[in-house]
Design a protein around this motif. Structure first.
Motif, PDB file in Angstrom:
ATOM      1  N   GLU A 265     -11.038  -2.511  -5.515  1.00 57.25           N
ATOM      2  CA  GLU A 265      -8.997  -3.130  -6.041  1.00 57.25           C
ATOM      3  C   GLU A 265      -8.325  -2.009  -5.270  1.00 57.25           C
ATOM      4  O   GLU A 265      -6.843  -3.089  -5.650  1.00 57.25           O
ATOM      5  CB  GLU A 265      -9.394  -3.652  -7.069  1.00 57.25           C
TER       6      GLU A 265
ATOM      7  N   GLY B  77      -9.293 -11.249   4.119  1.00 57.27           N
ATOM      8  CA  GLY B  77      -8.741 -11.798   3.482  1.00 57.27           C
ATOM      9  C   GLY B  77      -7.308 -11.125   2.639  1.00 57.27           C
ATOM     10  O   GLY B  77      -5.946 -11.341   2.653  1.00 57.27           O
TER      11      GLY B  77
ATOM     12  N   VAL C  19       7.950   8.639  -5.032  1.00 54.84           N
ATOM     13  CA  VAL C  19       6.445   7.907  -4.556  1.00 54.84           C
ATOM     14  C   VAL C  19       5.989   9.159  -4.565  1.00 54.84           C
ATOM     15  O   VAL C  19       5.563   9.455  -3.658  1.00 54.84           O
ATOM     16  CB  VAL C  19       6.679   7.786  -3.117  1.00 54.84           C
TER      17      VAL C  19
ATOM     18  N   VAL D 109      -4.107  -2.075  -2.435  1.00 55.92           N
ATOM     19  CA  VAL D 109      -3.173  -2.632  -2.405  1.00 55.92           C
ATOM     20  C   VAL D 109      -2.524  -1.469  -3.036  1.00 55.92           C
ATOM     21  O   VAL D 109      -1.396  -1.933  -2.798  1.00 55.92           O
ATOM     22  CB  VAL D 109      -2.658  -3.657  -4.176  1.00 55.92           C
TER      23      VAL D 109
ATOM     24  N   ARG E 287       6.004  -0.185   1.114  1.00 60.72           N
ATOM     25  CA  ARG E 287       7.103  -1.625   0.978  1.00 60.72           C
ATOM     26  C   ARG E 287       7.776  -0.050   0.047  1.00 60.72           C
ATOM     27  O   ARG E 287       9.021  -1.061   0.429  1.00 60.72           O
ATOM     28  CB  ARG E 287       6.831  -2.527  -0.312  1.00 60.72           C
ATOM     29  N   ILE E 288       7.743   0.256  -0.543  1.00 58.07           N
ATOM     30  CA  ILE E 288       8.809   1.222  -1.698  1.00 58.07           C
ATOM     31  C   ILE E 288       9.489   1.816  -0.669  1.00 58.07           C
ATOM     32  O   ILE E 288      10.682   1.942  -0.724  1.00 58.07           O
ATOM     33  CB  ILE E 288       7.898   1.856  -2.799  1.00 58.07           C
TER      34      ILE E 288
ATOM     35  N   ARG F 216      -5.089  -8.921   5.310  1.00 62.88           N
ATOM     36  CA  ARG F 216      -4.296  -9.983   6.088  1.00 62.88           C
ATOM     37  C   ARG F 216      -3.473 -10.143   5.355  1.00 62.88           C
ATOM     38  O   ARG F 216      -2.423  -9.728   5.861  1.00 62.88           O
ATOM     39  CB  ARG F 216      -4.804 -10.244   6.594  1.00 62.88           C
ATOM     40  N   LEU F 217      -3.915 -10.772   4.114  1.00 65.16           N
ATOM     41  CA  LEU F 217      -2.605 -11.162   3.136  1.00 65.16           C
ATOM     42  C   LEU F 217      -1.235  -9.837   2.950  1.00 65.16           C
ATOM     43  O   LEU F 217      -0.332 -10.168   3.486  1.00 65.16           O
ATOM     44  CB  LEU F 217      -3.044 -11.477   1.879  1.00 65.16           C
ATOM     45  N   PHE F 218      -2.061  -8.561   2.525  1.00 62.35           N
ATOM     46  CA  PHE F 218      -1.372  -7.767   2.085  1.00 62.35           C
ATOM     47  C   PHE F 218      -0.718  -7.790   3.753  1.00 62.35           C
ATOM     48  O   PHE F 218       0.540  -6.593   3.703  1.00 62.35           O
ATOM     49  CB  PHE F 218      -1.898  -6.639   1.438  1.00 62.35           C
TER      50      PHE F 218
ATOM     51  N   LYS G 267       0.715  -8.520   6.235  1.00 65.00           N
ATOM     52  CA  LYS G 267       1.708  -9.727   6.779  1.00 65.00           C
ATOM     53  C   LYS G 267       2.587  -9.914   5.438  1.00 65.00           C
ATOM     54  O   LYS G 267       4.242 -10.355   6.308  1.00 65.00           O
ATOM     55  CB  LYS G 267       1.010 -10.927   6.297  1.00 65.00           C
ATOM     56  N   TYR G 268       2.186 -10.129   4.341  1.00 66.01           N
ATOM     57  CA  TYR G 268       3.628 -10.256   3.453  1.00 66.01           C
ATOM     58  C   TYR G 268       4.077  -9.179   2.912  1.00 66.01           C
ATOM     59  O   TYR G 268       4.929  -9.132   1.218  1.00 66.01           O
ATOM     60  CB  TYR G 268       3.275 -11.610   3.117  1.00 66.01           C
ATOM     61  N   LEU G 269       3.187  -7.707   2.680  1.00 67.29           N
ATOM     62  CA  LEU G 269       3.805  -6.854   1.218  1.00 67.29           C
ATOM     63  C   LEU G 269       4.367  -5.480   1.989  1.00 67.29           C
ATOM     64  O   LEU G 269       5.519  -5.709   2.145  1.00 67.29           O
ATOM     65  CB  LEU G 269       2.400  -6.591   0.727  1.00 67.29           C
TER      66      LEU G 269
ATOM     67  N   ASP H 196     -10.623 -11.557  13.402  1.00 69.65           N
ATOM     68  CA  ASP H 196      -9.184 -11.823  12.393  1.00 69.65           C
ATOM     69  C   ASP H 196      -8.575 -10.612  11.895  1.00 69.65           C
ATOM     70  O   ASP H 196      -7.407 -11.142  11.042  1.00 69.65           O
ATOM     71  CB  ASP H 196      -9.773 -12.982  11.496  1.00 69.65           C
TER      72      ASP H 196
ATOM     73  N   ALA I 166       1.609  -1.415  -1.800  1.00 71.23           N
ATOM     74  CA  ALA I 166       3.142  -1.316  -2.347  1.00 71.23           C
ATOM     75  C   ALA I 166       3.417  -0.140  -2.679  1.00 71.23           C
ATOM     76  O   ALA I 166       4.974   0.225  -2.235  1.00 71.23           O
ATOM     77  CB  ALA I 166       2.172  -1.083  -3.949  1.00 71.23           C
TER      78      ALA I 166
ATOM     79  N   SER J 149      11.898   0.009   1.473  1.00 69.21           N
ATOM     80  CA  SER J 149      12.906  -0.416   0.679  1.00 69.21           C
ATOM     81  C   SER J 149      13.993   0.684   0.688  1.00 69.21           C
ATOM     82  O   SER J 149      15.569   0.069   0.494  1.00 69.21           O
ATOM     83  CB  SER J 149      12.423  -1.026  -1.099  1.00 69.21           C
TER      84      SER J 149
END
Lengths: 293, 293
Positions: free
Chosen positions: A196, A243, A168, A199, A206-207, A246-248, A250-252, A271, A203, A210
């Motif tokens: 953009e 948004g 990485v 992300v 996350r790797i 927050r999404l990343f 919480k879930y990524l 928020d 990512a 993992s």
């Protein structure tokens, strides 16, 4: 710009050879501030709330907008404050013993003065300001984290003999080896603004989760700001995607935090900060960093 | 280009109103091919292995490189083959009953003819060719998947009342609702080439896995190619990052496959295809799609 190019190439070469070329970086800032003071004019470009953003201009060249109140335009003033900042680096405590705002002002000026010169006089070299920011922060943090090894790659364990080497890669990694021979540390993507590319740090984290499990590597994203020059409408824009952030988170994957030299007001609202730590680089370097390590 | 702009805006409007404007898309392709045939010259720009890439030129304008053997330059020939392709759409079988190569040639020509016109005559509209590709593939696949709902957003379950609405947005989503009222389906990011954006589809799939569990949504990435014009050295480049693709598929999330109209040879080699399915859009649309659903 030939002189500035030469100064930067030399600093970069030293940095790549695992040094922290702070003297060379001061020389670059002085060169930029002198050049800006001698060869440009400034004017107000627009406001975001109460924050005033100005631009430097010379001939047809126009710079990105800078936060007037955070920018130290005087070369002598900057030099004095840079030296004080360096003197305040507390390697044992893994922090800088200057105030939050002082750290932000000095590092904001150093990075923006360089970017502004490239905007005006060498706008074709689009990647150079980002590389400079990496060298600047890598060198300052290299002094703070002198007991860590600075690198750009985290090699992944090889699963079988056939497999190609995998790693990485990011802008800055500070790593150490624990008693079990395991590498752990801090992953620091550095961006002028995110757009953009926001992300990528999620990512990568996350790797790493993992591959190595949680708690071996922690990511902090460091940026200058989310400001954009809007030439067409002659104003400034601050591009935020609360948004998505927050999404990343919480879930990524979970970033330890996002730190800006000029934090966007939108990202300091509840928020967002309920989900992810957002703050100034100054606060991170004078208080938060020792807690993350 | 005013006429082409108008034709595209009209097709886009119809597409956004949930139609599949295939007649309007044919009109656009015919317009592009006629314009190219009347107002440009072509020449060979370079090779990748045995594949020959050419460019269209007009005045100072130069197009992206196109694969000569896959491009149908004759308007009448293209029109006949487009109509046959549309007639071969098998909505019950969720596929197209044309050969793999025929599907690739017709869709490659449709997307590239449009991109090439924008390269030469309106290179400032950098995002339009990507939007066109989305409308083209979304319309063709909309006919194939006529029992699915086409959208761009997957709303995430709201966890608490305070929370803002969140959704995962991508280029094309085909979704259905099962007997339990759960949404499931196909997520289709569409890119002309991937570059550093290759991370996005993997990140989105990971988020969908985190939120909905595995096996509710499947992602397939569709691209034209990984070709790049190298003006400076007067050649063509194919930019592949096999290590990154393997890394993401192994440690970030699992894509159902990556499909190209002009697949890069590098991605068809064993070290990549052992980890992730890579192939042509033609093969995906005439054989693989029914298996994914």
């Amino acid at each position: 710009m030939h002189e500035l190019d030469k100064l930067f190439k030399s600093a970069k070469k030293s940095y790549d050879a695992e040094n922290n070329p702070l003297d060379a970086l001061l020389k670059i800032s002085k060169h930029c501030l002198k050049k800006l003071s001698n060869e440009t004019t400034t004017r107000r470009q627009g406001n975001i709330g109460t924050k005033q953003y100005w631009v430097y201009e010379s001939g047809d060249g126009i710079s990105r907008p800078y936060l007037k109140s955070l920018f130290i335009s005087s070369e002598s003033n900057f030099t004095r404050r840079w030296k004080l900042l360096i003197a305040n680096i507390n390697a044992d405590g893994h922090k800088i013993d200057s105030t939050e705002n002082e750290i932000d002002a000095v590092l904001y000026t150093a990075s923006m003065a360089f970017s502004i010169c490239y905007d005006i006089w060498k706008s074709t070299s689009r990647k150079t300001p980002g590389t400079y920011l990496e060298v600047l922060l890598g060198s300052i943090m290299g002094k703070i984290l002198s007991d860590y090894q600075r690198t750009k790659h985290i090699p992944l364990p090889i699963e079988s003999q056939d497999e190609n080497d995998e790693s990485v890669s990011t802008d800055i990694v500070f790593e150490k080896t624990n008693d079990n021979g395991e590498i752990f540390g801090l992953v620091i993507p550095v961006k002028i603004t995110t757009r953009e590319r926001i992300v990528q740090p999620f990512a990568h984290q996350r790797i790493l989760d993992s591959v190595f499990g949680f708690n071996r590597f922690h990511s902090i994203l460091i940026c200058i700001s989310e400001m954009q020059l809007d030439k067409k409408n002659n104003k400034v824009n601050e591009i935020c995607v609360p948004g998505t952030v927050r999404l990343f988170q919480k879930y990524l994957s979970i970033l330890s935090g996002i730190y800006y030299l000029d934090p966007p007001t939108r990202y300091l609202q509840k928020d967002v900060t309920d989900i992810i730590k957002v703050g100034s680089v100054g606060k991170m370097l004078n208080a938060i960093l020792p807690e993350i390590l």
